[in-house]
Motif scaffolding. Structure first.
Motif, PDB file in Angstrom:
ATOM      1  N   ALA A  95       2.458 -54.221 -28.231  1.00  0.00           N
ATOM      2  CA  ALA A  95       1.008 -54.112 -28.410  1.00  0.00           C
ATOM      3  C   ALA A  95       0.309 -55.440 -28.134  1.00  0.00           C
ATOM      4  CB  ALA A  95       0.696 -53.639 -29.829  1.00  0.00           C
ATOM      5  N   LEU A  99      -2.491 -55.893 -25.298  1.00  0.00           N
ATOM      6  CA  LEU A  99      -3.821 -56.327 -25.747  1.00  0.00           C
ATOM      7  C   LEU A  99      -4.212 -57.649 -25.102  1.00  0.00           C
ATOM      8  CD1 LEU A  99      -6.231 -55.800 -27.620  1.00  0.00           C
ATOM      9  CD2 LEU A  99      -5.008 -57.054 -29.413  1.00  0.00           C
ATOM     10  N   SER A 100      -3.259 -58.568 -25.002  1.00  0.00           N
ATOM     11  CA  SER A 100      -3.541 -59.858 -24.362  1.00  0.00           C
ATOM     12  C   SER A 100      -3.899 -59.671 -22.896  1.00  0.00           C
ATOM     13  CB  SER A 100      -2.330 -60.789 -24.500  1.00  0.00           C
ATOM     14  OG  SER A 100      -2.123 -61.160 -25.838  1.00  0.00           O
ATOM     15  N   ILE A 103      -7.529 -58.263 -22.759  1.00  0.00           N
ATOM     16  CA  ILE A 103      -8.530 -59.271 -23.121  1.00  0.00           C
ATOM     17  C   ILE A 103      -8.669 -60.315 -22.022  1.00  0.00           C
ATOM     18  CG2 ILE A 103      -9.001 -61.203 -24.694  1.00  0.00           C
ATOM     19  CD1 ILE A 103      -7.864 -59.514 -26.957  1.00  0.00           C
ATOM     20  N   SER A 442     -12.742 -60.167 -28.436  1.00  0.00           N
ATOM     21  CA  SER A 442     -11.888 -61.172 -27.792  1.00  0.00           C
ATOM     22  C   SER A 442     -12.000 -62.515 -28.498  1.00  0.00           C
ATOM     23  CB  SER A 442     -12.285 -61.324 -26.319  1.00  0.00           C
ATOM     24  OG  SER A 442     -12.171 -60.097 -25.629  1.00  0.00           O
TER      25      SER A 442
END
Length: 472
Positions: A95, A99-100, A103, A442
């Protein structure tokens, strides 16, 4: 002394009038500019701007952006992703990577749009954009130290990686040479960079960067395939529980893991500098070519990252090394080739991240210390930087700890939240709109990374240092 980043036409790629020479203090720039205005002609000033490595050549194509960004992003950090999963676990680890990616893909888009947000001007360097957003003095001191720290940290980590990978290659191919101290291999990598660092500008690195991009994809695929084969054979005996057993150690491992993932998305610190090499006109602004290259690069990034992270952790579990290639043993020749690919890749990555630092140093020497632009200046300045980075790499060659420490300390700022802050300041998105929510989300994630991740990385370095003998 006049400003080296003097304003020019939009077609040529101008920078704002107030931009300071990178590396000089804003307080001293005004006096220096006034004094220099009497002694340096406009033609001399133009020549300096065309001599500095970032703005010297603006003939890049969109595919230059693609392989420059692959070289910058798919770096040493990818090798530490399976190790990050061993500290985070399956769910949180995957995850965090996804997610990184989301963003930083979004913040990359913001930087590309902000590059020419003012008609007729180009913000060719990260600090220049910061000055536009926060003011000439505050913006300079907010952005410049962070960007330089990211790039210096990358140089150190890539020096360590290059030395380790070359040593592993010789251990597998010529054991008698592979038995030498790791220090010698790091010094060899440093010596090699002394020569390559004399490349005059960003676009002169295109062949090296292209080779590095192919090498990064190559060793990522070798790590993926070899780890998958190993996992198929031995996965029933692999422990996928947390690497540490005590609760405090698990917390530190998780923090370091988040920092390692943040380090893997470091390309933003050179994004504006890469875009500065692309020609721009009102009819065809540079953001079009730059974005096309970033889309290609980031598609490769997410595929490689998930493939290496999942296969590496699945194959070795909580015993995986902080560099997954060190965990692979068979077939020996394939692992040797992968390590050699890593060595060639970090040669290019080192240069992509170092070129903006060279720009900072040379700008300061020319504008503040009145050095004459030329080969002698570059030989002295760049060699001093390369040797300093090599010395630090020899002293603290702790790959995993360095990723966690630097990843959270400064990489989270330049890649995760600073572009969003500048977007909010300049674009003022409507409250509760999509861009408003995306930017603030972010920012929160990036700030949390910056606060907590360095703790885990620093603790890992301290633990490893207890059993480390200097220059071993």
């Amino acid at each position: 002394m006049t400003n080296p980043h003097h304003s020019r036409s939009a077609q040529a790629g101008s920078s704002p009038e107030f931009i300071n020479p990178l590396g000089s203090s804003p307080e001293n720039t005004t006096n220096a500019n006034e004094a220099g205005a009497e002694t340096r002609s406009a033609q001399e000033q133009f020549d300096i701007n065309n001599w500095l490595p970032i703005t010297a050549n603006r003939n890049a194509k969109w595919w230059y952006s693609a392989f420059h960004n692959v070289t910058a992003v798919v770096g040493a950090g990818i090798l530490g992703l399976p190790y990050a999963l061993s500290g985070l676990g399956w769910g949180p680890g995957i995850a965090a990577i996804i997610l990184s990616w989301v963003i930083t893909f979004y913040s990359f888009w913001q930087l590309i749009r902000l590059h020419e947000i003012v008609p007729g001007q180009r913000f060719d360097r990260y600090p220049e954009l910061g000055q536009h957003c926060f003011g000439p003095k505050l913006g300079y001191w907010i952005i410049m130290p962070q960007q330089v720290t990211v790039q210096v940290a990358s140089s150190i980590v890539y020096t360590v990686t290059g030395g380790k990978s070359l040593k592993k290659f010789f251990e597998l191919v010529i054991p008698s040479i592979g038995g030498f101290r790791q220090t010698y291999f790091i010094l060899f990598f440093t010596t090699l960079q002394l020569g390559i660092s004399q490349s005059p500008n960003f676009n002169s690195l295109k062949a090296i960067s292209l080779l590095a991009a192919f090498m990064s994809f190559g060793y990522a695929m070798i790590a993926f395939v070899t780890s998958t084969i190993t996992g198929v054979r031995h996965h029933e005996h692999v422990d996928h529980s947390f690497r540490s057993h005590s609760t405090p150690s698990r917390v530190f491992d998780m923090l370091s893991g988040f920092g390692t993932i943040a380090f893997a998305f470091a390309g933003h610190s050179v994004a504006l500098e890469i875009q500065a090499t692309i020609p721009s006109t009102p009819e065809k602004p540079s953001r079009i070519a730059m974005w096309r290259g970033v889309v290609v690069a980031y598609s490769i990034v997410i595929f490689c990252y998930l493939a290496v992270a999942i296969s590496g952790f699945w194959a070795f579990g909580n015993t995986v090394d902080d560099d997954v290639l060190l965990s692979l043993e068979k077939p020996a020749w394939v692992i040797a080739v992968a390590n050699l690919m890593v060595f060639f890749h970090v040669i290019g990555s080192y240069q992509v991240f170092s070129m903006p630092v060279f720009d900072v140093i040379e700008s300061y020497l020319v504008n503040n210390l009145t050095f004459k632009p030329g080969r002698q200046l570059r030989l002295f300045a760049r060699s001093a930087y390369v040797l300093a980075a090599g010395f630090i790499a020899v002293c603290i060659p702790f790959f995993g700890g360095l990723l966690g420490l630097f990843g959270g300390l400064v990489f989270s700022s330049t890649s995760y939240y600073m572009p969003c802050v500048m977007w909010i300041v300049t674009q003022k998105p409507k409250r509760f709109s999509l861009h408003w929510w995306a930017s603030w989300f972010s920012i929160v994630v990036g700030v949390l990374l910056a606060i907590f991740s360095p703790i885990g990385g620093a603790r890992e370095i301290i633990v490893q240092a207890k059993s480390y003998k200097m220059f071993s």
